[in-house]
Design a protein around this motif. Sequence first.
Motif, PDB file in Angstrom:
ATOM      1  N   ARG A   1       0.831  -1.208   0.000  1.00 17.44           N
ATOM      2  CA  ARG A   1       0.000   0.000   0.000  1.00 17.44           C
ATOM      3  C   ARG A   1       0.858   1.247   0.000  1.00 17.44           C
ATOM      4  N   GLU A   2       1.887   1.259   0.840  1.00 16.78           N
ATOM      5  CA  GLU A   2       2.732   2.449   0.951  1.00 16.78           C
ATOM      6  C   GLU A   2       3.415   2.761  -0.374  1.00 16.78           C
ATOM      7  N   LEU A   3       3.961   1.740  -1.025  1.00 22.37           N
ATOM      8  CA  LEU A   3       4.625   1.964  -2.303  1.00 22.37           C
ATOM      9  C   LEU A   3       3.643   2.404  -3.377  1.00 22.37           C
ATOM     10  N   THR A   4       2.420   1.876  -3.337  1.00 22.88           N
ATOM     11  CA  THR A   4       1.411   2.306  -4.301  1.00 22.88           C
ATOM     12  C   THR A   4       1.080   3.774  -4.124  1.00 22.88           C
ATOM     13  N   LEU A   5       0.878   4.200  -2.882  1.00 24.59           N
ATOM     14  CA  LEU A   5       0.579   5.605  -2.627  1.00 24.59           C
ATOM     15  C   LEU A   5       1.751   6.498  -3.032  1.00 24.59           C
ATOM     16  N   LEU A   6       2.964   6.080  -2.716  1.00 26.21           N
ATOM     17  CA  LEU A   6       4.127   6.879  -3.080  1.00 26.21           C
ATOM     18  C   LEU A   6       4.287   6.977  -4.592  1.00 26.21           C
ATOM     19  N   THR A   7       4.048   5.877  -5.284  1.00 28.56           N
ATOM     20  CA  THR A   7       4.316   5.815  -6.721  1.00 28.56           C
ATOM     21  C   THR A   7       3.192   6.418  -7.551  1.00 28.56           C
ATOM     22  N   GLU A   8       1.942   6.192  -7.135  1.00 31.60           N
ATOM     23  CA  GLU A   8       0.806   6.573  -7.965  1.00 31.60           C
ATOM     24  C   GLU A   8      -0.034   7.707  -7.382  1.00 31.60           C
TER      25      GLU A   8
ATOM     26  N   SER B   1      -1.564  11.204  -5.851  1.00 34.45           N
ATOM     27  CA  SER B   1      -1.421  12.638  -6.053  1.00 34.45           C
ATOM     28  C   SER B   1      -0.692  13.227  -4.857  1.00 34.45           C
ATOM     29  N   ILE B   2       0.045  14.313  -5.086  1.00 33.03           N
ATOM     30  CA  ILE B   2       0.935  14.867  -4.067  1.00 33.03           C
ATOM     31  C   ILE B   2       0.492  16.273  -3.695  1.00 33.03           C
TER      32      ILE B   2
ATOM     33  N   VAL C   1       0.070  12.088   0.231  1.00 30.90           N
ATOM     34  CA  VAL C   1      -0.113  11.328  -1.005  1.00 30.90           C
ATOM     35  C   VAL C   1      -1.472  10.639  -0.935  1.00 30.90           C
ATOM     36  N   SER C   2      -2.234  10.712  -2.035  1.00 30.00           N
ATOM     37  CA  SER C   2      -3.619  10.228  -2.020  1.00 30.00           C
ATOM     38  C   SER C   2      -3.932   9.449  -3.287  1.00 30.00           C
ATOM     39  N   CYS C   3      -4.597   8.318  -3.100  1.00 29.24           N
ATOM     40  CA  CYS C   3      -5.178   7.537  -4.195  1.00 29.24           C
ATOM     41  C   CYS C   3      -6.641   7.288  -3.839  1.00 29.24           C
ATOM     42  N   GLY C   4      -7.559   8.026  -4.465  1.00 25.44           N
ATOM     43  CA  GLY C   4      -8.954   7.908  -4.086  1.00 25.44           C
ATOM     44  C   GLY C   4      -9.151   8.300  -2.645  1.00 25.44           C
ATOM     45  N   GLU C   5      -9.734   7.403  -1.862  1.00 21.72           N
ATOM     46  CA  GLU C   5      -9.976   7.695  -0.449  1.00 21.72           C
ATOM     47  C   GLU C   5      -8.810   7.296   0.442  1.00 21.72           C
TER      48      GLU C   5
END
Length: 233
Positions: free
Chosen positions: A4-11, A13-14, A32-36
């Motif tokens: 999860r952490e790598l997904t948020l960091l990589t994908e 929004s900042i 860093v945010s992906c959806g909710e």
Amino acid sequence: MSGRELTLLTEGSIELLGLIPRSSNQTFLVQVSCGEDEGYAVYKPEAGERPLSDFEPGLYKRERAAYLLSESLGWGLVPPTIIREDPPLGVGSLQWFIDCDFQQHYFTLFEDAPETHAELARIALFDFVANNTDRKSGHVLRDDDGRIWGIDHGLCFSASFKLRTVIWDFAGEPIPEALLEDIAPLAEAAPAKVAELLDDDEVAALQHRVQRLLVAGVMPVDRTGMRYPWPLV
């Protein structure tokens, strides 16, 4: 940590939240945010690095290399760290933010939490392998689950030996056989993803440091009394 952490960091929004105080280079807390789903990260842009005489610009690459080295060893000492081109201030590293009690650091952990000593010694060994020039006490964190982390690795991997650290309490102690087995492959070759972030001389020096450790079999010793960073914390 999970993917999860790598997904948020990589994908993710900042969103720039603010400057982290008392850093030698500009360092920012971001969300860093992906959806909710969301989390926090430490952003170190190349544009915020102050010029150094002994390191080329691009310290953010060394932050990433330290994470990759820790992962290749299976030690999990460095929080997930990636490089992104698109943050608000340009290319830099994003490292997962560790929630912790910032009143705790290496000195307090060594004195008050003897159960952490094996992990602290492993950080000391990692710092020798990575040639860390700036292991202050405050660069050792204990998260809310009790896990020990090392942060701030922008000044690592120099071809010249520059080790400066506060972790000398284990000097001269035998290196556990399991840790020697972990580092032994580095004597022959650095992990490819680490090597591509360094130059050839830095990779060769890393291999040489590991070879020295394998021959000595003991934790590094500072015979000069000079290999401390400043400030200590």
